[in-house]
Design a protein around this motif. Structure first.
Motif, PDB file in Angstrom:
ATOM      1  N   GLN B  55       0.372  -3.927  -1.992  1.00 20.17           N
ATOM      2  CA  GLN B  55      -1.052  -4.245  -2.031  1.00 20.17           C
ATOM      3  C   GLN B  55      -1.844  -3.311  -1.105  1.00 20.17           C
ATOM      4  O   GLN B  55      -2.990  -2.968  -1.402  1.00 20.17           O
ATOM      5  N   GLU B  56      -1.230  -2.874  -0.013  1.00 22.36           N
ATOM      6  CA  GLU B  56      -1.978  -2.013   0.930  1.00 22.36           C
ATOM      7  C   GLU B  56      -2.412  -0.697   0.272  1.00 22.36           C
ATOM      8  O   GLU B  56      -3.455  -0.143   0.605  1.00 22.36           O
ATOM      9  N   ASP B  59      -5.325  -1.585  -1.935  1.00 20.95           N
ATOM     10  CA  ASP B  59      -6.498  -1.793  -1.076  1.00 20.95           C
ATOM     11  C   ASP B  59      -7.046  -0.453  -0.572  1.00 20.95           C
ATOM     12  O   ASP B  59      -8.256  -0.262  -0.471  1.00 20.95           O
TER      13      ASP B  59
END
Lengths: 304, 304
Positions: B55-56, B59
């Motif tokens: 997810q980073e 993001d």
């Protein structure tokens, strides 16, 4: 301003994907002279040939205004001979024959008439002969440019380093720059080589152009992509002959003028490869050279 | 103007003479987006990853303004993974691992929101997927740029030729241009490739720069010689991302503006190689890009 070119005059026999030649005129000094004489009427040659070297070639160079008082003709001996075969990509070649002949004992005697030359071009030769040539000039020329090759890095590195220290401009190709410096990055290689002595370094990259380095300054002249490359022989000598010829003509050693000299040298080399041997250089007109230089200017021109 | 980038998002594990990385973010679409988003706030992505994709990273791209509505996340599956080792000269590399994973069945679904995109960038993918992407857009974009690689010339030449016919700009490297055309001279190769369909051809030459061909026009943007090249991964994608990003920003498809786009693309690529993976692209400032573009302008500038 007068220019002195020292190098080989020789026979080449060439084979490229486009055909092959018998023995034709070649040698670094031949290409350098034919290129430089386009720019300056005062090109003087020191070289050595055997008695087999045809008078017609000597007459051809003389007709171009090249002074051959310094050409030694050795009776009973043979001229340097090189024969090579280019691969399909033209970037690599096999040497088929190398016969040093008269070049093995070349003693570069400088005629008195040449002593005031202000531009000295040292073509690819034994480094020791390049040193002798410099030492035999009573006054240091305004500019000394030298060419060399990887062979001398392998067999005469210490002599080569001595002569590199004595010159203003060193001209080598990318692989040679990497070998000499031990660095892969050409920018780092250039820093190290400039520390060896020459204030200015030219790195030739063949079909990828040429780089010019001086202090913190850098210039990249891309090569003009050509439809056909018939024969790359002599392109490097023609390039450097154009470079020093343009400088001798303009008498301006600023970095900006050296950039122009690189472009003119590249333009001359782009003609050289269009035909076998020296053929294309013999028919070159001023309009052709001016037009080609404009093509180089257009090629890399953009506005941010 | 909005831009749609379609390509891979993936993990890379890299080894260069400067060090090695574990799995880090990679893939053509990642580099294209990170480069293009510097120029235009409206970059939309169609790609596919597995549930292992962190997810980073998503993001991070979102924070850069990249729209990931078109990113498919396949539960229970793994992202594309490539691992490679570069040789000392950075010009050649060995592929250690290629795991296609989700990329093997990639179905490029175009979100409704993307249908009005005017600039389409097709990153290196199966030619059939590139064709699908074009066919699924209701209106033809103003400009379609595609990248590809020699692998598709070996295994899917007919599909590749179909997609090449459908695009405006083809971007390949010199060896690929030679393979695709069967010609060694890049100038002749360019003529033949342009006859296959794309009006404009870009030939990337890595450390030797990039060539732009359109009709009789030709432009050569030399690459900036760098002191250190840490990791060449993604340089080509970053280049083409900068190229199309600049065009989408300026909305000017003239040859003169394409020349500028090539320079901006080259500048972006010159940053990319300074650190591992995408690292350098994340910290890039406007002042750095402007300064680098000026370095490119100075590098090749001369006056006859």
């Amino acid at each position: 301003m007068s220019l002195l070119a020292i190098g080989s005059m020789a026979f080449d026999a060439l084979e490229t994907p486009y055909g092959k030649t018998d023995k034709i005129i070649g040698g670094s000094c031949t290409y350098i002279s034919l290129s430089a004489c386009y720019f300056t009427p005062n090109v003087n040659v020191v070289a050595v040939v055997g008695e087999d070297f045809p008078q017609e070639y000597i007459d051809m160079l003389t007709a171009k205004g090249v002074n051959l008082d310094g050409l030694q003709i050795k009776e009973g001996e043979k001229s340097f001979f090189w024969s090579g075969r280019y691969h399909n990509n033209m970037n690599s070649r096999d040497t088929l024959v190398t016969e040093l002949n008269v070049l093995g004992t070349f003693d570069p005697v400088i005629p008195e008439l040449y002593q005031d030359c202000q531009y000295l071009m040292l073509g690819n030769l034994t480094p020791m002969v390049q040193i002798q040539a410099i030492e035999r000039l009573r006054n240091r020329p305004k500019l000394i440019v030298m060419d060399t090759m990887n062979f001398w890095m392998d067999v005469a590195l210490e002599d080569l380093k001595r002569v590199i220290k004595m010159v203003d401009v060193l001209c080598i190709n990318d692989e040679e720059a990497r070998q000499l410096s031990g660095e892969y990055s050409l920018r780092v290689a250039a820093k190290k080589i400039v520390e060896m002595g020459p204030k200015t370094l030219i790195i030739k990259k063949g079909e990828h152009g040429a780089l010019l380095f001086q202090e913190e300054k850098m210039f990249y002249c891309p090569a003009l992509p050509l439809e056909d490359v018939f024969d790359p022989t002599g392109a490097g000598d023609t390039f450097v002959g154009g470079f020093i010829g343009y400088l001798a003509k303009t008498e301006d050693l600023s970095f900006d003028n050296m950039k122009r000299a690189i472009v003119y040298g590249s333009a001359m080399a782009s003609f050289c490869v269009e035909k076998f041997g020296t053929e294309r250089m013999l028919t070159l007109t001023e309009a052709e050279v001016t037009g080609r230089v404009q093509e180089f200017a257009d090629l890399a021109h953009f506005k941010i």
